[in-house]
Design a protein around this motif. Structure first.
Motif, PDB file in Angstrom:
ATOM      1  N   GLU A  76       0.826  -1.211   0.000  1.00 40.73           N
ATOM      2  CA  GLU A  76       0.000   0.000   0.000  1.00 40.73           C
ATOM      3  C   GLU A  76       0.861   1.261   0.000  1.00 40.73           C
ATOM      4  OE1 GLU A  76      -3.046  -0.079  -0.744  1.00 40.73           O
ATOM      5  OE2 GLU A  76      -3.394  -2.202  -0.405  1.00 40.73           O
ATOM      6  N   ALA A  77       1.959   1.252   0.744  1.00 44.44           N
ATOM      7  CA  ALA A  77       2.872   2.402   0.737  1.00 44.44           C
ATOM      8  C   ALA A  77       3.459   2.595  -0.667  1.00 44.44           C
ATOM      9  CB  ALA A  77       3.979   2.206   1.762  1.00 44.44           C
ATOM     10  N   SER A  78       3.725   1.505  -1.352  1.00 43.65           N
ATOM     11  CA  SER A  78       4.221   1.601  -2.728  1.00 43.65           C
ATOM     12  C   SER A  78       3.159   2.170  -3.658  1.00 43.65           C
ATOM     13  CB  SER A  78       4.668   0.228  -3.226  1.00 43.65           C
ATOM     14  OG  SER A  78       5.787  -0.211  -2.493  1.00 43.65           O
ATOM     15  N   GLU A  79       1.905   1.815  -3.415  1.00 40.53           N
ATOM     16  CA  GLU A  79       0.817   2.380  -4.220  1.00 40.53           C
ATOM     17  C   GLU A  79       0.685   3.887  -3.971  1.00 40.53           C
ATOM     18  OE1 GLU A  79      -2.730   0.021  -3.703  1.00 40.53           O
ATOM     19  OE2 GLU A  79      -1.734  -1.767  -4.476  1.00 40.53           O
ATOM     20  N   LEU A  80       0.941   4.323  -2.756  1.00 39.76           N
ATOM     21  CA  LEU A  80       0.962   5.757  -2.462  1.00 39.76           C
ATOM     22  C   LEU A  80       2.092   6.424  -3.245  1.00 39.76           C
ATOM     23  CD1 LEU A  80       0.020   8.256  -0.844  1.00 39.76           C
ATOM     24  CD2 LEU A  80       1.567   7.498   0.975  1.00 39.76           C
ATOM     25  N   LEU A  81       3.246   5.836  -3.221  1.00 38.11           N
ATOM     26  CA  LEU A  81       4.395   6.378  -3.947  1.00 38.11           C
ATOM     27  C   LEU A  81       4.122   6.445  -5.450  1.00 38.11           C
ATOM     28  CD1 LEU A  81       7.344   7.333  -3.871  1.00 38.11           C
ATOM     29  CD2 LEU A  81       8.034   4.932  -3.942  1.00 38.11           C
ATOM     30  N   TRP A 139       5.529   9.881 -11.407  1.00 38.61           N
ATOM     31  CA  TRP A 139       5.877  10.585 -12.645  1.00 38.61           C
ATOM     32  C   TRP A 139       5.394  12.025 -12.674  1.00 38.61           C
ATOM     33  CZ3 TRP A 139       9.586   7.979 -14.395  1.00 38.61           C
ATOM     34  CH2 TRP A 139       9.597   6.593 -14.337  1.00 38.61           C
ATOM     35  N   GLN A 140       5.102  12.572 -11.521  1.00 32.51           N
ATOM     36  CA  GLN A 140       4.666  13.963 -11.465  1.00 32.51           C
ATOM     37  C   GLN A 140       5.803  14.904 -11.842  1.00 32.51           C
ATOM     38  OE1 GLN A 140       3.045  15.418  -7.859  1.00 32.51           O
ATOM     39  NE2 GLN A 140       1.366  13.974  -7.848  1.00 32.51           N
ATOM     40  N   LYS A 141       5.394  15.969 -12.484  1.00 37.12           N
ATOM     41  CA  LYS A 141       6.340  17.050 -12.708  1.00 37.12           C
ATOM     42  C   LYS A 141       6.376  17.896 -11.439  1.00 37.12           C
ATOM     43  CE  LYS A 141       5.410  17.069 -17.583  1.00 37.12           C
ATOM     44  NZ  LYS A 141       4.080  17.076 -18.172  1.00 37.12           N
ATOM     45  N   GLU A 142       7.410  18.663 -11.286  1.00 36.32           N
ATOM     46  CA  GLU A 142       7.641  19.418 -10.058  1.00 36.32           C
ATOM     47  C   GLU A 142       6.447  20.265  -9.614  1.00 36.32           C
ATOM     48  OE1 GLU A 142      10.831  22.659  -8.366  1.00 36.32           O
ATOM     49  OE2 GLU A 142      11.471  21.259  -9.901  1.00 36.32           O
ATOM     50  N   ASN A 143       5.754  20.884 -10.555  1.00 37.90           N
ATOM     51  CA  ASN A 143       4.670  21.803 -10.196  1.00 37.90           C
ATOM     52  C   ASN A 143       3.276  21.269 -10.512  1.00 37.90           C
ATOM     53  OD1 ASN A 143       6.313  23.890  -9.118  1.00 37.90           O
ATOM     54  ND2 ASN A 143       6.872  24.471 -11.194  1.00 37.90           N
ATOM     55  N   ASP A 144       3.147  19.958 -10.753  1.00 35.24           N
ATOM     56  CA  ASP A 144       1.829  19.387 -11.038  1.00 35.24           C
ATOM     57  C   ASP A 144       0.823  19.659  -9.922  1.00 35.24           C
ATOM     58  OD1 ASP A 144       2.476  18.411 -13.513  1.00 35.24           O
ATOM     59  OD2 ASP A 144       2.561  16.302 -12.910  1.00 35.24           O
ATOM     60  N   PHE A 145       1.299  19.718  -8.692  1.00 32.24           N
ATOM     61  CA  PHE A 145       0.391  19.922  -7.558  1.00 32.24           C
ATOM     62  C   PHE A 145      -0.280  21.289  -7.612  1.00 32.24           C
ATOM     63  CE2 PHE A 145       4.253  21.885  -6.119  1.00 32.24           C
ATOM     64  CZ  PHE A 145       3.851  22.917  -5.292  1.00 32.24           C
ATOM     65  N   ILE A 203      -4.960  13.816  -7.466  1.00 33.96           N
ATOM     66  CA  ILE A 203      -3.896  13.348  -6.583  1.00 33.96           C
ATOM     67  C   ILE A 203      -4.426  13.203  -5.156  1.00 33.96           C
ATOM     68  CG2 ILE A 203      -1.712  14.012  -5.490  1.00 33.96           C
ATOM     69  CD1 ILE A 203      -0.971  15.309  -8.212  1.00 33.96           C
ATOM     70  N   LYS A 204      -5.189  14.178  -4.707  1.00 36.65           N
ATOM     71  CA  LYS A 204      -5.730  14.126  -3.348  1.00 36.65           C
ATOM     72  C   LYS A 204      -6.691  12.958  -3.183  1.00 36.65           C
ATOM     73  CE  LYS A 204      -7.926  16.872   0.234  1.00 36.65           C
ATOM     74  NZ  LYS A 204      -8.422  18.205   0.616  1.00 36.65           N
ATOM     75  N   LYS A 205      -7.555  12.738  -4.164  1.00 34.52           N
ATOM     76  CA  LYS A 205      -8.517  11.632  -4.111  1.00 34.52           C
ATOM     77  C   LYS A 205      -7.776  10.298  -4.031  1.00 34.52           C
ATOM     78  CE  LYS A 205     -10.564   9.997  -7.818  1.00 34.52           C
ATOM     79  NZ  LYS A 205     -10.144   8.610  -7.780  1.00 34.52           N
ATOM     80  N   ASP A 206      -6.800  10.105  -4.888  1.00 33.33           N
ATOM     81  CA  ASP A 206      -6.037   8.859  -4.898  1.00 33.33           C
ATOM     82  C   ASP A 206      -5.224   8.693  -3.606  1.00 33.33           C
ATOM     83  OD1 ASP A 206      -7.044   8.377  -7.422  1.00 33.33           O
ATOM     84  OD2 ASP A 206      -5.219   9.006  -8.470  1.00 33.33           O
TER      85      ASP A 206
END
Length: 107
Positions: free
Chosen positions: A29-34, A39-45, A54-57
């Protein structure tokens, strides 16, 4: 806590929930969180649509992690809150403010 015990009992899963198996499941599960952030870009958030997804997942994965962490504590008779505060005391000694403030190094 009782909700988890009932959930497990109703499915007859307790026989599978050894500390080893629960620790392995927790790691998955921790790996699924990771994986959410892999593959996010630095400013995707900063992108509202991406951030909502991202928040939902992330919410789902941290719930799974919490479930397995609580199950490990149940099986091993560990008081999670007590364990947390005991570890914080150790961390305060291990990482004194005057030596570690603003630093990311471990030791």
């Amino acid at each position: 806590n009782e909700e988890i015990l009932t959930f497990v009992k109703d499915r007859d899963w307790d026989k599978f929930h050894t500390p080893k198996n629960l620790a392995m499941a927790l790691n998955v599960e921790a790996s699924e969180l990771l994986e959410i952030f892999q593959w996010q870009k630095e400013n995707d958030f900063l992108d509202k649509k991406i951030a909502e997804e991202i928040k939902k997942d992330t919410k789902d994965e941290v719930a799974d992690i919490f479930y397995y962490l609580l199950r490990i504590c149940q099986k091993m008779d560990i008081n999670l809150e007590e364990a947390f505060w005991d570890k914080m005391k150790k961390n305060k000694i291990k990482y004194p403010i005057d030596e570690f403030k603003g630093k990311s190094t471990k030791y």
